[in-house]
Scaffold this motif. Structure first.
Motif, PDB file in Angstrom:
ATOM      1  N   LEU A 176      10.146   8.173  -2.948  1.00  0.00           N
ATOM      2  CA  LEU A 176      10.254   7.861  -4.374  1.00  0.00           C
ATOM      3  C   LEU A 176       9.438   6.639  -4.794  1.00  0.00           C
ATOM      4  O   LEU A 176       9.062   6.513  -5.962  1.00  0.00           O
ATOM      5  CB  LEU A 176      11.721   7.694  -4.768  1.00  0.00           C
ATOM      6  N   TRP A 177       9.131   5.748  -3.848  1.00  0.00           N
ATOM      7  CA  TRP A 177       8.385   4.547  -4.204  1.00  0.00           C
ATOM      8  C   TRP A 177       6.923   4.828  -4.487  1.00  0.00           C
ATOM      9  O   TRP A 177       6.255   4.045  -5.162  1.00  0.00           O
ATOM     10  CB  TRP A 177       8.529   3.502  -3.104  1.00  0.00           C
ATOM     11  N   ASP A 178       6.402   5.928  -3.962  1.00  0.00           N
ATOM     12  CA  ASP A 178       5.007   6.272  -4.222  1.00  0.00           C
ATOM     13  C   ASP A 178       4.758   6.508  -5.710  1.00  0.00           C
ATOM     14  O   ASP A 178       3.628   6.375  -6.179  1.00  0.00           O
ATOM     15  CB  ASP A 178       4.614   7.518  -3.424  1.00  0.00           C
ATOM     16  N   GLU A 179       5.797   6.858  -6.434  1.00  0.00           N
ATOM     17  CA  GLU A 179       5.653   7.157  -7.857  1.00  0.00           C
ATOM     18  C   GLU A 179       5.251   5.935  -8.672  1.00  0.00           C
ATOM     19  O   GLU A 179       4.721   6.079  -9.780  1.00  0.00           O
ATOM     20  CB  GLU A 179       6.950   7.749  -8.396  1.00  0.00           C
ATOM     21  N   ILE A 180       5.514   4.727  -8.163  1.00  0.00           N
ATOM     22  CA  ILE A 180       5.132   3.524  -8.918  1.00  0.00           C
ATOM     23  C   ILE A 180       4.086   2.702  -8.173  1.00  0.00           C
ATOM     24  O   ILE A 180       3.788   1.577  -8.556  1.00  0.00           O
ATOM     25  CB  ILE A 180       6.361   2.664  -9.280  1.00  0.00           C
ATOM     26  N   GLY A 181       3.524   3.249  -7.108  1.00  0.00           N
ATOM     27  CA  GLY A 181       2.381   2.633  -6.456  1.00  0.00           C
ATOM     28  C   GLY A 181       2.615   1.280  -5.819  1.00  0.00           C
ATOM     29  O   GLY A 181       1.815   0.354  -5.975  1.00  0.00           O
TER      30      GLY A 181
END
Length: 203
Positions: free
Chosen positions: A67-72
């Motif tokens: 899920l953290w990939d969504e905010i880079g």
């Protein structure tokens, strides 16, 4: 990189039986994992609007496509034999990389808001340290504009004395500081009962 500020987020890799173990005693390990995933998503949504760099520090390994990939965010792995050593290492890396204001949070606080974190960075413009006390005697946020390794040494972590002992370190060094609102982490079933209304699917 923005030298204005860096937010460190300490998370546990979401694995059944390894997260929220005290909560799991009441609701089971599967349900505890589901709750922890809700808290991770909540934390991500809280930090997303912040105009600072963000690093997520995982307890065991760096996963792909979570899920953290969504905010880079930048992903790193915690190093150290206890929580103090792991936090000290993360802060050391941050200041060595040239950041001027560094704040750390966990992923267990369902009452944490974007504004509280934003205010913590703001307070560091005029204070050496900012800290958010937890109801259990620890803290949910710690920020500083210079590396103070002693804050993480000779402490009994996960006890009711951590906040008090950290404040002694601050006062002994005549550092200026600000405190944030007292909040509560989700560690037990009672903790979850108090905050689950904030979630769309609270079961």
């Amino acid at each position: 990189m923005s030298t204005e500020g860096l937010l460190l987020i300490f998370v546990k890799n979401p694995q059944e039986g390894k997260v929220k173990t005290r909560l799991a005693e009441a609701v089971g390990s599967k349900h505890a994992l589901q709750i922890y995933n809700k808290l991770l998503t909540y934390t991500r949504d809280v930090v997303k609007p912040l105009a600072v760099d963000i690093q997520v520090w995982y307890s065991d390994y760096i996963p792909l496509n979570d899920l953290w990939d969504e905010i880079g965010v930048e992903k790193r792995t915690q190093l150290g034999k206890d929580l103090g050593e792991r936090m000290k290492h993360a802060f050391d890396c941050a200041f060595s990389d040239g950041y001027e204001r560094v704040v750390i949070i966990g992923s267990d606080c369902a009452l944490l808001t974007t504004e509280i974190i934003r205010n913590a960075f703001k307070k560091l413009e005029t204070n050496d340290v900012t800290i958010g006390p937890s109801q259990d005697g620890g803290y949910y946020l710690l920020g500083m504009n210079e590396f103070y390794p002693a804050f993480f040494e000779d402490k009994e972590w996960s006890t009711s004395h951590v906040y008090q002992e950290t404040m002694k370190e601050i006062e002994q060094r005549d550092l200026t500081f600000s405190t944030l609102p007292e909040l509560n982490d989700v560690d037990t079933h009672d903790d979850w009962q108090e905050v689950k209304f904030r979630f769309a699917n609270p079961s």
